[in-house]
Design an enzyme around this catalytic site. Structure first.
Site, PDB file in Angstrom:
ATOM      1  CB  SER A 411      -0.891  -0.009   1.250  1.00  0.00           C
ATOM      2  OG  SER A 411      -1.832   1.029   1.218  1.00  0.00           O
ATOM      3  N   PRO A 412       0.378   2.339  -0.623  1.00  0.00           N
ATOM      4  CG  PRO A 412      -1.040   3.921  -1.579  1.00  0.00           C
ATOM      5  CD  PRO A 412      -0.849   2.446  -1.438  1.00  0.00           C
ATOM      6  CB  CYS A 414       3.451   9.433   3.819  1.00  0.00           C
ATOM      7  SG  CYS A 414       2.436  10.120   2.494  1.00  0.00           S
ATOM      8  CD  GLN A 489      -1.011   7.623  -3.432  1.00  0.00           C
ATOM      9  OE1 GLN A 489      -0.386   8.167  -2.522  1.00  0.00           O
ATOM     10  NE2 GLN A 489      -2.009   6.777  -3.213  1.00  0.00           N
ATOM     11  CE1 TYR A 571      -2.749  14.924   2.509  1.00  0.00           C
ATOM     12  CE2 TYR A 571      -3.168  12.817   1.451  1.00  0.00           C
ATOM     13  CZ  TYR A 571      -2.624  13.551   2.491  1.00  0.00           C
ATOM     14  OH  TYR A 571      -1.951  12.912   3.502  1.00  0.00           O
ATOM     15  NE  ARG A 619      -5.215   5.264  -1.422  1.00  0.00           N
ATOM     16  CZ  ARG A 619      -4.580   4.758  -0.354  1.00  0.00           C
ATOM     17  NH1 ARG A 619      -4.068   5.548   0.570  1.00  0.00           N
ATOM     18  NH2 ARG A 619      -4.419   3.461  -0.230  1.00  0.00           N
ATOM     19  N   GLY A 712      -0.739  -2.322   4.282  1.00  0.00           N
ATOM     20  CA  GLY A 712       0.237  -1.330   4.693  1.00  0.00           C
ATOM     21  C   GLY A 712       1.075  -1.792   5.868  1.00  0.00           C
ATOM     22  NE  ARG A 713      -1.112   1.112  11.346  1.00  0.00           N
ATOM     23  CZ  ARG A 713      -1.961   1.941  10.764  1.00  0.00           C
ATOM     24  NH1 ARG A 713      -2.688   1.501   9.737  1.00  0.00           N
ATOM     25  NH2 ARG A 713      -2.093   3.191  11.157  1.00  0.00           N
TER      26      ARG A 713
END
Length: 779
Positions: A411-412, A414, A489, A571, A619, A712-713
């Site tokens: 997963s994207p 940051c 992304q 965003y 997304r 992700g995690r």
């Protein structure tokens, strides 16, 4: 101790039984508005696990109940012309009237006083009581008289339902799905005693209106439904007993205690009938309250303990019920599915049952669901084994000319570790190691299209040559050393820009001296103390669009396989989409069509320069989790618009639009939105959000809820997550660098051993049965 119980249903009676058994000297009185043998509805249902709990707390009532239960192990699903029987579920049904009479008898035996035809509306008559238990049902007079304190919320669900019975014998918990000219009807059915079965009939409001059921009497409605389910009833009638059409109320309370008063059962919380947990929830409330009284000193401490300790279990049950009921409310969404996929969706709808769990119960059914998944791929052009296929998460997937080896996605996320937008060695190791770990697709973090588009000073960018060189080094490594594909992304922070690094204060504004000017759809700061963004004018829009196009052109030179446009999480582009953040009065505000205008402009400009053979995704935050914000229905329309503009995939996230959002968290909590968009907008989706295991990934894919699974995690903790999952499922052809082959083979050997040990445990296990006849035969 003096205890007054208002309501003689399962919750009130069972609590009285447990307390009187533990403290025979206590004075316990149950007050019930109805007569002793009055009851409405037909049967109740418990799982084997629930019955084991009852046996632990009161063996006498457990024994009486199990001697009067109907037992079954299977769930049967009838959909269109197909039927499935899925074993290993262990359910028991009993007449509600019989259950109440048994509990009354047990309470009377212990010395509980019971007063029937007594309607309690005023608590002052109980002055001096140590504890007042308000178990007075869905329409609780106690709760309603003290609404300001308990703060109840009642969510009336849209579907209509009614409880009926039948003389039709059933040997399984059976779901019937029937399509008629008026629409789709669902029957939730089970036998509760010889010659009697419960039939809960459900339909959507449109079908209810078209059928005219609202204008019919109880008997007329029963006759109408006998026609709908004529084949299933096989000549047996539908029986009525106050079988009124209703909307199911999901009830929650901010508080369940007030002084020495406590709400119990349906007065406190309800669970939808589709998971068969209403009576279970009520009786487990009684157990939990009993436990709180026994382990604390005094009623005040007991109720404080109950308030805290019971909440989590109730919320879990209600969450499962919520997910289940929504599935039934939207059954039309799945009506196009093949029967096996549909049935798999029925079984896994509440998230309580997963691919692996179901395989233990019904291995042949899961094998057929897996073969069905593989056949669809073969029919789309893949040359794969359809008789003994690998699990769905390790099946390939194609977007345009890009084919992924499996469905696992990094997963994207940051990292906030760039220097002036330039990816560092940290990024090279971070992304490179996860690509070597076997994932089919690796996403970069949100990479910003200009210095003023960044969220934080540590965000990556792609607006200059140094950044392009760094990203090219990474894509060259991924393509040269792994089989993974890599997606860039791209995004613009908008009003969440000029913020501190995550670990210094997520989304909190930088000091003014370090900040840069920010833009948004409207001049609304994220936090009150945040910088006020400039509401974009046409010149700003043209400049931002040009920045995105320039980054896409650099991405082509870098060699990325795919690009994603970030239109989520509050965003810049998301701020146009959401009515929470877009209060413009020009052609870019107001209607959804207008709010879509600028994000679509940017996407189309990117698509025009991005190679036609390479895919693009978007997304979205599918809901804002805010009243008046974006909904799942809005996001279906948004996804359709992007699909028509050339998007190949929707990356479905939620929320983060505003600090006021109130997400409903839980396992796979965003998957339902990926499901909705995939099956209503008819575009491929990627599910993300609290998906933590390969088992969950297989569940989502097999049920047709998404096409890719982003984790992700789990990938932060284990770069080789996919390789480890391959070992668990015995997938030998998963990629691993030749340097890592010994580790891969060890995982495969360990996985094979673990599966064999599990098979042996299954053979040794002797399932407990609560059926006395079965026990006698066994003995």
């Amino acid at each position: 101790m003096r205890i007054e119980v208002i309501g003689g249903g399962p919750a009130g009676l069972y609590f009285a039984i447990l307390m009187k058994k533990a403290r025979p000297e206590a004075s316990i009185t149950v007050h019930e508005r109805n007569r002793p043998d009055d009851t409405f509805g037909f049967g109740v249902v418990f799982s084997d696990q629930t019955l084991e709990t009852f046996e632990q707390y009161d063996a006498e009532s457990y024994r009486a109940i199990t001697e009067n239960f109907a037992y079954w192990d299977d769930i049967a699903i009838h959909y269109k012309d197909a039927s499935f029987r899925i074993g290993g579920n262990g359910f028991c049904g009993c007449s509600r009237r019989t259950l109440l009479l048994l509990l009354q008898e047990r309470a009377r035996e212990l010395g509980v006083e019971m007063r029937f035809e007594t309607d309690i509306t005023d608590l002052t008559q109980f002055e001096g009581a140590d504890l007042i238990v308000a178990a007075d049902g869905i329409n609780s007079a106690v709760r309603e008289a003290h609404r300001d304190h308990f703060q109840p919320s009642v969510d009336l669900r849209p579907n209509k339902f009614t409880w009926m019975g039948s003389t039709k014998p059933l040997d399984a918990f059976t779901f019937y799905f029937k399509e008629t000219p008026a629409g789709i009807f669902i029957a939730h059915t089970y036998q509760y005693e010889p010659g009697r079965s419960t039939w809960v009939l459900e339909t959507d409001p449109e079908t209810f209106e078209r059928s005219g059921l609202g204008d019919m009497s109880e008997q007329e409605a029963a006759t109408y439904l006998e026609g709908v389910f004529a084949e299933e009833l096989d000549g047996h009638p539908l029986l009525i007993n106050r079988s009124m059409w209703r909307n199911f109320p999901m009830i929650r309370n901010a508080r369940s205690t007030m002084g020495n008063v406590v709400l119990l059962g349906d007065a406190k919380s309800t669970a939808h009938f589709s998971i068969g947990s209403g009576t279970k929830l009520a009786m487990e409330d009684a157990i939990a309250l009993y436990e709180s009284v026994m382990r604390t000193d005094g009623i005040s401490a007991a109720l404080a303990d109950f308030e805290v300790s019971r909440r989590e279990d109730v919320e879990k049950t209600q969450h499962a019920a919520d997910v289940s009921l929504v599935w039934f409310e939207h059954v039309k969404r799945y009506w196009h599915m093949d029967p096996v996929t549909f049935a798999f969706g029925v079984m896994t709808r509440s998230k309580a049952i997963t691919y692996d769990n179901l395989e233990l119960r019904a291995p042949e059914f899961v094998a057929e669901a897996t073969r069905t998944f593989a056949r669809k791929l073969r029919d789309s052009g893949f040359d794969i084994d359809t008789e003994n296929p690998t699990v769905p998460a390790f099946q390939p997937f194609t977007l345009r000319d890009m084919t992924l080896a499996n469905r696992f996605v990094v997963s994207p996320m940051c990292m906030y570790s760039a220097v002036e937008g330039v990816p560092q060695d940290f990024h090279f190791v971070h992304y490179g190691s996860r690509a070597m770990g076997g994932a089919g697709l690796v996403f970069t973090e949100m990479t910003c299209v200009s210095p003023t588009a960044r969220i934080t000073p540590g965000c990556t960018g792609l607006w200059n040559d140094d950044q392009q060189v760094a990203w090219t080094r990474l894509t060259d490594f991924v393509h040269g050393q792994t089989e993974a594909k890599i997606c860039l992304q791209l995004g613009h922070a908008g009003r969440k820009g000029a913020s501190k690094l995550m670990w210094e204060g997520m989304d909190r504004p930088l000091p003014e001296a370090e900040a840069w000017p920010i833009l948004a759809a409207s001049a609304l700061p994220y936090y009150p103390e945040s910088q006020v963004p400039k509401a974009m004018d046409r010149a700003d829009m043209d400049a931002v669009k040009a920045d995105f196009v320039a980054s896409v052109e650099r991405a082509i030179a870098c060699g990325f396989d795919m690009i994603e446009l970030h239109c989520a999480h509050g965003y810049l582009l998301a701020s146009f989409l959401s009515p929470v953040t877009n209060i413009r009065e020009d052609e870019y505000g107001g209607s959804l069509e207008n709010r879509l205008r600028f994000p679509l402009e940017v996407f189309k400009a990117m698509r025009a320069v991005w190679p036609a053979d390479k895919p693009m995704s978007v997304r979205l935050s599918a809901t804002d989790w805010i009243e008046g914000g974006l909904t799942g229905e809005d996001s279906v329309a948004i996804a359709k618009a992007f699909s028509e503009a050339g998007a190949d995939l929707i990356d479905v996230s939620t929320g983060q639009t505003s600090p006021e959002s109130s997400p409903v968290y839980g396992r796979m909590f965003q998957t339902s939105f990926a499901d909705q968009i995939r099956n209503e907008a008819e575009i491929a989706t990627m599910a993300v959000g609290a998906i933590t295991t390969a088992d969950q990934a297989n569940t989502i894919l097999t049920a047709g809820r998404a096409d890719l699974i982003a984790l992700g995690r789990p990938h932060l903790a284990d770069p080789a997550f996919t390789l480890r999952a391959a070992g668990e499922y015995g997938v030998g052809d998963v990629f691993a660098p030749k340097q890592y082959q010994p580790g891969k083979f060890q995982l495969l050997r360990n996985g094979e051993r673990a599966r064999e040990e599990l098979r042996e445990l299954k053979l040794k296990a002797k399932p407990k049965t609560h059926n006395p006849a079965f026990r006698e035969a066994a003995e």
